[in-house]
Motif scaffolding. Sequence first.
Motif, PDB file in Angstrom:
ATOM      1  N   ASN A  73       0.847  -1.205   0.000  1.00  0.00           N
ATOM      2  CA  ASN A  73       0.000   0.000   0.000  1.00  0.00           C
ATOM      3  C   ASN A  73       0.884   1.258   0.000  1.00  0.00           C
ATOM      4  O   ASN A  73       2.102   1.178   0.180  1.00  0.00           O
ATOM      5  CB  ASN A  73      -1.004   0.020   1.169  1.00  0.00           C
ATOM      6  CG  ASN A  73      -0.329  -0.016   2.517  1.00  0.00           C
ATOM      7  OD1 ASN A  73       0.422   0.881   2.860  1.00  0.00           O
ATOM      8  ND2 ASN A  73      -0.587  -1.071   3.289  1.00  0.00           N
ATOM      9  N   GLY A  74       0.229   2.401  -0.191  1.00  0.00           N
ATOM     10  CA  GLY A  74       0.960   3.661  -0.313  1.00  0.00           C
ATOM     11  C   GLY A  74       1.497   4.180   1.013  1.00  0.00           C
ATOM     12  O   GLY A  74       2.418   5.014   1.023  1.00  0.00           O
ATOM     13  N   THR A 111       0.314  10.670   4.796  1.00  0.00           N
ATOM     14  CA  THR A 111       1.672  11.203   4.582  1.00  0.00           C
ATOM     15  C   THR A 111       2.325  11.475   5.933  1.00  0.00           C
ATOM     16  O   THR A 111       3.494  11.158   6.146  1.00  0.00           O
ATOM     17  CB  THR A 111       1.645  12.518   3.756  1.00  0.00           C
ATOM     18  OG1 THR A 111       0.711  12.404   2.710  1.00  0.00           O
ATOM     19  CG2 THR A 111       3.015  12.867   3.217  1.00  0.00           C
ATOM     20  N   THR A 135       4.031  16.385  -0.875  1.00  0.00           N
ATOM     21  CA  THR A 135       2.994  15.666  -1.646  1.00  0.00           C
ATOM     22  C   THR A 135       2.649  16.457  -2.905  1.00  0.00           C
ATOM     23  O   THR A 135       2.501  17.685  -2.837  1.00  0.00           O
ATOM     24  CB  THR A 135       1.721  15.510  -0.778  1.00  0.00           C
ATOM     25  OG1 THR A 135       2.057  14.794   0.404  1.00  0.00           O
ATOM     26  CG2 THR A 135       0.621  14.763  -1.524  1.00  0.00           C
ATOM     27  N   HIS A 162      -1.238  10.794  -5.622  1.00  0.00           N
ATOM     28  CA  HIS A 162      -2.276  11.366  -6.500  1.00  0.00           C
ATOM     29  C   HIS A 162      -1.782  11.553  -7.932  1.00  0.00           C
ATOM     30  O   HIS A 162      -2.557  11.990  -8.768  1.00  0.00           O
ATOM     31  CB  HIS A 162      -2.704  12.748  -5.986  1.00  0.00           C
ATOM     32  CG  HIS A 162      -3.295  12.731  -4.624  1.00  0.00           C
ATOM     33  ND1 HIS A 162      -3.630  13.871  -3.942  1.00  0.00           N
ATOM     34  CD2 HIS A 162      -3.638  11.704  -3.802  1.00  0.00           C
ATOM     35  CE1 HIS A 162      -4.134  13.560  -2.764  1.00  0.00           C
ATOM     36  NE2 HIS A 162      -4.136  12.252  -2.653  1.00  0.00           N
ATOM     37  N   HIS A 181      -4.472   2.279  -4.189  1.00  0.00           N
ATOM     38  CA  HIS A 181      -5.758   2.028  -3.532  1.00  0.00           C
ATOM     39  C   HIS A 181      -6.876   2.088  -4.568  1.00  0.00           C
ATOM     40  O   HIS A 181      -6.753   2.783  -5.588  1.00  0.00           O
ATOM     41  CB  HIS A 181      -5.977   3.098  -2.442  1.00  0.00           C
ATOM     42  CG  HIS A 181      -7.216   2.865  -1.651  1.00  0.00           C
ATOM     43  ND1 HIS A 181      -8.384   3.539  -1.897  1.00  0.00           N
ATOM     44  CD2 HIS A 181      -7.462   2.003  -0.636  1.00  0.00           C
ATOM     45  CE1 HIS A 181      -9.309   3.110  -1.053  1.00  0.00           C
ATOM     46  NE2 HIS A 181      -8.774   2.183  -0.274  1.00  0.00           N
ATOM     47  N   TYR A 226     -11.793  17.823   1.670  1.00  0.00           N
ATOM     48  CA  TYR A 226     -10.604  16.964   1.619  1.00  0.00           C
ATOM     49  C   TYR A 226      -9.444  17.811   1.153  1.00  0.00           C
ATOM     50  O   TYR A 226      -9.496  18.322   0.041  1.00  0.00           O
ATOM     51  CB  TYR A 226     -10.934  15.867   0.603  1.00  0.00           C
ATOM     52  CG  TYR A 226      -9.941  14.772   0.370  1.00  0.00           C
ATOM     53  CD1 TYR A 226      -9.761  13.763   1.306  1.00  0.00           C
ATOM     54  CD2 TYR A 226      -9.219  14.728  -0.822  1.00  0.00           C
ATOM     55  CE1 TYR A 226      -8.887  12.724   1.059  1.00  0.00           C
ATOM     56  CE2 TYR A 226      -8.341  13.685  -1.067  1.00  0.00           C
ATOM     57  CZ  TYR A 226      -8.186  12.686  -0.125  1.00  0.00           C
ATOM     58  OH  TYR A 226      -7.320  11.645  -0.369  1.00  0.00           O
TER      59      TYR A 226
HETATM   60  C1  LIG Z   1      -1.570  11.634  -0.528  1.00  0.00           C
HETATM   61  C2  LIG Z   1      -1.733  10.224  -0.045  1.00  0.00           C
HETATM   62  N1  LIG Z   1      -0.698   9.635   0.567  1.00  0.00           N
HETATM   63  C3  LIG Z   1      -0.769   8.367   1.010  1.00  0.00           C
HETATM   64  C4  LIG Z   1      -1.913   7.619   0.864  1.00  0.00           C
HETATM   65  C5  LIG Z   1      -1.964   6.253   1.440  1.00  0.00           C
HETATM   66  O1  LIG Z   1      -2.102   5.261   0.477  1.00  0.00           O
HETATM   67  P1  LIG Z   1      -2.733   3.852   0.845  1.00  0.00           P
HETATM   68  O2  LIG Z   1      -4.198   4.049   1.061  1.00  0.00           O
HETATM   69  O3  LIG Z   1      -2.444   3.028  -0.383  1.00  0.00           O
HETATM   70  O4  LIG Z   1      -2.035   3.346   2.041  1.00  0.00           O
HETATM   71  C6  LIG Z   1      -3.019   8.170   0.220  1.00  0.00           C
HETATM   72  C7  LIG Z   1      -4.216   7.352   0.051  1.00  0.00           C
HETATM   73  O5  LIG Z   1      -5.306   7.630  -0.057  1.00  0.00           O
HETATM   74  C8  LIG Z   1      -2.941   9.522  -0.232  1.00  0.00           C
HETATM   75  O6  LIG Z   1      -3.985  10.114  -0.821  1.00  0.00           O
END
Ligand SMILES: Cc1ncc(COP(=O)(O)O)c(C=O)c1O
Length: 360
Positions: free
Chosen positions: A57-58, A84, A128, A157, A180, A307
């Motif tokens: 995952n991110g 983040t 970001t 993003h 995701h 958001y």
């Molecule tokens: C800017 C940002 N960073 C990190 C993430 C985290 O990613 P993940 O949901 O894959 O863990 C997201 C996820 O929505 C995000 O929008």
Amino acid sequence: MTIALNKPVAPNLAKLIQYLEQVHDSGWYTNFGPLHQQLTERLERFLGVENLLLVSNGTLAIQVACKVLNVQSALTTPFTFVATTSALLWQGINTAFCDIDNDSYNLCPKHVDQALQLDNSYDAIVATHVYGNPCDVAAIQNVAERYNKKIIYDAAHAFGVKVGDKSVLSFGDASTLSFHATKVFHTVEGGAIVFKHKADFEKAKQLINFGIQMDGSLGEPGINAKLNEYQCAVGLTLLDEIESIIENRANLFQQYRAALENIVELPVWHPLASYNGAYMPVCIRDNAKLLKVINALNVNEIQSRRYFTPSLDVAYSEQKSFGCNNSQKLATSILCLPLHNYISESDIKMLANIIYEELK
Ligand SMILES: Cc1ncc(COP(=O)(O)O)c(C=O)c1O
């Protein structure tokens, strides 16, 4: 009928099944299998990058990047998705916030410079590319070089975005992606890290597999952040359509902008950047007007989302902040409108008209 804020792209079922049959036949379900290899190679080609490591995952992508680059303290943006920052804090990283630029909504290089003049103890800058709009990568690079800092970009993003003819992922020491389900490209859950240096990629590959080295011996303790073959199957299926998905979303984004540019404030885009249509943020600084718009959208069964709010320097007020007024104001003024692969141009016209009626 409700207009959803976001709707994950559904992979073509027949194609997905063909990939799943390959997994079934090989019996190789995870641990860097053949689909993992294929997806890595195809993503590198599509994105125009090297040293891309798939992860689960991110959020883990950010944590692993920090671990590999030995980041123990970081200057970061307060205007981003919570992951983040929470990824840094979970990692025990000493995190401090610097303000954003009022036009692009991205971490402001001048504020980073000022913060580093006051306190030069940070190892890294973590920024970001908010809503897929690239940061001022040249100015951030300049600051990082002057103060000898690492740069990690959260590019969750910014899938497929280019700055000039270069991938946005080619800037900084590492860039992280989220796959995701709600993202432009997805593997249900998943992500990737793109490293500038091959050695960092190699180290990360061991760290996401418990720290087991190529010869089977144990190195630095690691974690499990591998992407499995089933998820790679979703990614490979969607990758066949990714060009048309991005084209469609970018076109919808431009329709929105054309319809709304004289009605609301919009983020100022990096002049050399392409668009991926990941999000449609609008900024309405008058709170009463913003609430009127949200209410009118609700009445018309149109989903929207404030958001990102709150500004993360407020949410994590125990962390050091160098003053984040721009971010705090923006966090109470921002609204994301529906944008996904299944929305139509007529939906956008209707939606823009509702906003126009509320704000005229
Ligand atoms: C800017 C940002 N960073 C990190 C993430 C985290 O990613 P993940 O949901 O894959 O863990 C997201 C996820 O929505 C995000 O929008």
